[in-house]
Design a protein around this motif. Structure first.
Motif, PDB file in Angstrom:
ATOM      1  N   ILE A   1      -5.212  -7.632   0.971  1.00  0.00           N
ATOM      2  CA  ILE A   1      -5.654  -6.248   1.092  1.00  0.00           C
ATOM      3  C   ILE A   1      -7.176  -6.252   1.127  1.00  0.00           C
ATOM      4  CG2 ILE A   1      -3.614  -5.337  -0.068  1.00  0.00           C
ATOM      5  CD1 ILE A   1      -5.272  -4.911  -2.563  1.00  0.00           C
TER       6      ILE A   1
ATOM      7  N   GLN B   1      -7.614  -0.415  -3.747  1.00  0.00           N
ATOM      8  CA  GLN B   1      -6.597   0.510  -3.268  1.00  0.00           C
ATOM      9  C   GLN B   1      -6.044   1.328  -4.443  1.00  0.00           C
ATOM     10  OE1 GLN B   1      -6.043   0.764  -0.011  1.00  0.00           O
ATOM     11  NE2 GLN B   1      -7.426  -0.949   0.457  1.00  0.00           N
TER      12      GLN B   1
ATOM     13  N   LEU C   1       0.818  -1.204   0.000  1.00  0.00           N
ATOM     14  CA  LEU C   1       0.000   0.000   0.000  1.00  0.00           C
ATOM     15  C   LEU C   1       0.856   1.260   0.000  1.00  0.00           C
ATOM     16  CD1 LEU C   1      -2.965  -0.945   2.360  1.00  0.00           C
ATOM     17  CD2 LEU C   1      -2.695  -1.292  -0.099  1.00  0.00           C
TER      18      LEU C   1
END
Length: 526
Positions: free
Chosen positions: A289, A293, A270
């Motif tokens: 995740i 994102q 990230l």
């Protein structure tokens, strides 16, 4: 391995009634198909009818799906099918060696088989060699050979082409062997083992040969074809719309010029995709995740080896540009695995795999453009690819949504390959569509889609256009040079802007796509 649809067409000696049915089926497809499938068998009906065997211990068993198994390892073993009158054709088969009893043993695919002791064959040996050979009355001669890695427990696609006196063999679409020989002019196809056990699946025989243009679909021009070896995975440079100079970019180069980082954790990934400036991000192992994102511009995100996985979430492009995503398996995304939106441009999505997303695998929406989707494997996905998110988005989408979609494996996936609103041109070429239960491509809301040089197998509705789809109005769709096997017709309507006005491309002969696309698509092939 996904379940395989079974089809036996052609000239297998299974009785006059079956022959008549096969002829009728072939004739009914003649108007749509631009190359003939002489025979195919994925053994999903649980039997090996039409095959004659010699030696070994043959049975139909289960290995993810139904397969033809040969379990004996103490002698030669052969199984043959098809017609003794076949002349020029290509036979392909997926094979998994399960045991080698000693050194230099082999598994093989056969062509122009006259008997159990006379034929051409492509042999994959335990000594890490592949050989193009002939067997005449039990005496073998090697015509060509090269080194390849060979191991038990791994599926490999063997393909053997016979055309006049020319012979050509490939392993997974590469390791090309060629020879010239006049020993056999006609004969059956087959599979064999030599002091080895193996599983065989997806046997396909077509009358088209590499480098020879297949007959064109009626009222459509023939595709250009390449006489070079079958297509190999891209070497690292974007093609299609992602390669076009536009909007201040000279194609798509990703993180070139920036540093390289390797990420192995959620926090590391990230942080890397949120970094400003060019960056090459190497994804190693499985990273979990959530949601989608955001990815900033000028990034190359590439998986390390064959085990890079992004699980549970996905990537979102919001006014982003110049991004490459390659060699990553996306699993269990809680929404879309990849969303390219909000005027993002110059995005290249290559050699990825998509497994079980809750919504779409790839969405390209809200004015995004100059996107190429290449060599990806859609493994039983439902909503594979959406281009244009809403019937009410004409203001932001018309004149945008320029997308190239090539050499993707739509493997038992259900729909949206792609579904398009407003985009033009959307260029869908040289993809392999297999057993797509709802439909292949849908052009709606005046989109302009060119469907060119693809192979559709077991797709009831390859294309929608003139009648629209669901609640969306009609689109425009041109199809040319496609092959339809066990599939319905492709609905066409109107004309479409030619993508050749934006970028150069060369079509591969669609007859080879069932071999080359599964062998080259997905992770671990770059």
């Amino acid at each position: 391995m996904s379940p395989r649809r079974r089809s036996r067409t052609g000239w297998a000696a299974i009785g006059a009634a079956a022959l008549a049915c096969a002829l009728a089926a072939t004739m009914s497809l003649a108007a749509a198909a631009s190359a003939a499938t002489l025979y195919s068998d994925d053994f999903e009906d649980g039997d090996s009818a039409g095959w004659s065997t010699s030696g070994g211990s043959w049975s139909v068993g289960t290995d993810g799906s139904r397969v033809l198994q040969q379990s004996g390892t103490s002698s030669d073993a052969r199984a043959r099918a098809g017609s003794a009158t076949w002349t020029d054709y290509t036979v392909s088969v997926r094979v998994k060696p399960t045991a080698f009893n000693g050194s230099n043993r082999f598994v093989a695919v056969l062509a122009r088989a006259q008997s159990a002791t006379s034929y051409y064959y492509l042999a994959l040996r335990s000594a890490n060699v592949v050989e193009l050979k002939k067997l005449v009355g039990g005496a073998s001669t090697t015509l060509a050979s090269t080194s390849v890695p060979v191991s038990t427990g791994t599926w490999v696609t063997l393909s053997l082409q016979v055309a006049g006196s020319s012979l050509r063999g490939t392993v997974n679409g590469g390791s090309v062997l060629t020879a010239t020989d006049t020993q056999f002019a006609t004969g059956q196809v087959g599979v064999a083992t030599y002091y080895a056990g193996a599983a065989f699946d997806d046997v396909t025989v077509t009358d088209a040969v590499v480098g020879s243009p297949s007959p064109s679909t009626p009222n459509s021009p023939s595709p250009s074809t390449s006489a070079s070896p079958p297509p190999q995975p891209p070497a690292g440079q974007a093609d299609g719309f992602a390669s076009v100079t536009a909007l201040g970019l000279n194609g798509t180069t990703g993180g070139v010029g920036g540093p390289t980082v390797t990420v192995t954790t959620t926090a590391g990934l990230l942080a890397a995709i949120d970094t400003t400036g060019p960056l090459v991000i190497r994804v190693q192992g499985t990273i979990n995740i959530t949601s989608k994102q955001g990815v900033r511009p000028n990034k190359t995100i590439v998986g390390v080896g064959t085990t890079a996985v992004v699980n549970g979430g996905g990537f979102d492009f919001y006014r982003s540009s110049n991004v490459i995503v390659r060699n990553i398996r996306f699993t269990n995304a809680e929404d879309d695995a990849i969303n390219v939106g909000q005027n993002s441009h110059h995005i290249w999505l290559d050699h990825n795999e998509f497994v079980n997303p809750v919504d779409g695998s790839i969405d390209i929406v809200r004015g995004a453009e100059y996107v190429t989707v290449s060599w990806n494997w859609f493994r039983g996905t439902d909503k594979s690819m959406l281009i244009g998110h809403s019937d009410g988005a004409a203001a932001e989408d018309v004149g945008h949504l320029k997308v190239s979609i090539h050499h993707n494996y739509f493997d038992g996936s259900v729909q949206r390959h792609p579904r398009v609103r407003f985009g033009e041109p959307v260029h869908v070429y040289n993809n392999y569509f297999r057993a797509n239960t709802l439909y292949g491509v849908a052009s709606t809301m005046n989109a302009g889609v060119l469907v060119e040089g693809n192979y559709f197998s077991g797709v009831p509705f390859p294309c929608y256009s003139a009648g629209g789809y669901a609640d969306s109005g009609p689109g425009r769709l041109v199809q040319r040079g496609n092959i339809f096997v066990g599939s319905g017709p492709c609905e066409v309507s109107g004309s479409v802007t030619e993508p050749s006005g934006f970028y150069a491309y060369t079509l591969d002969n669609p007859a080879i796509l069932p071999t080359t696309v599964p062998a080259g698509a997905g992770v671990g092939r770059i």
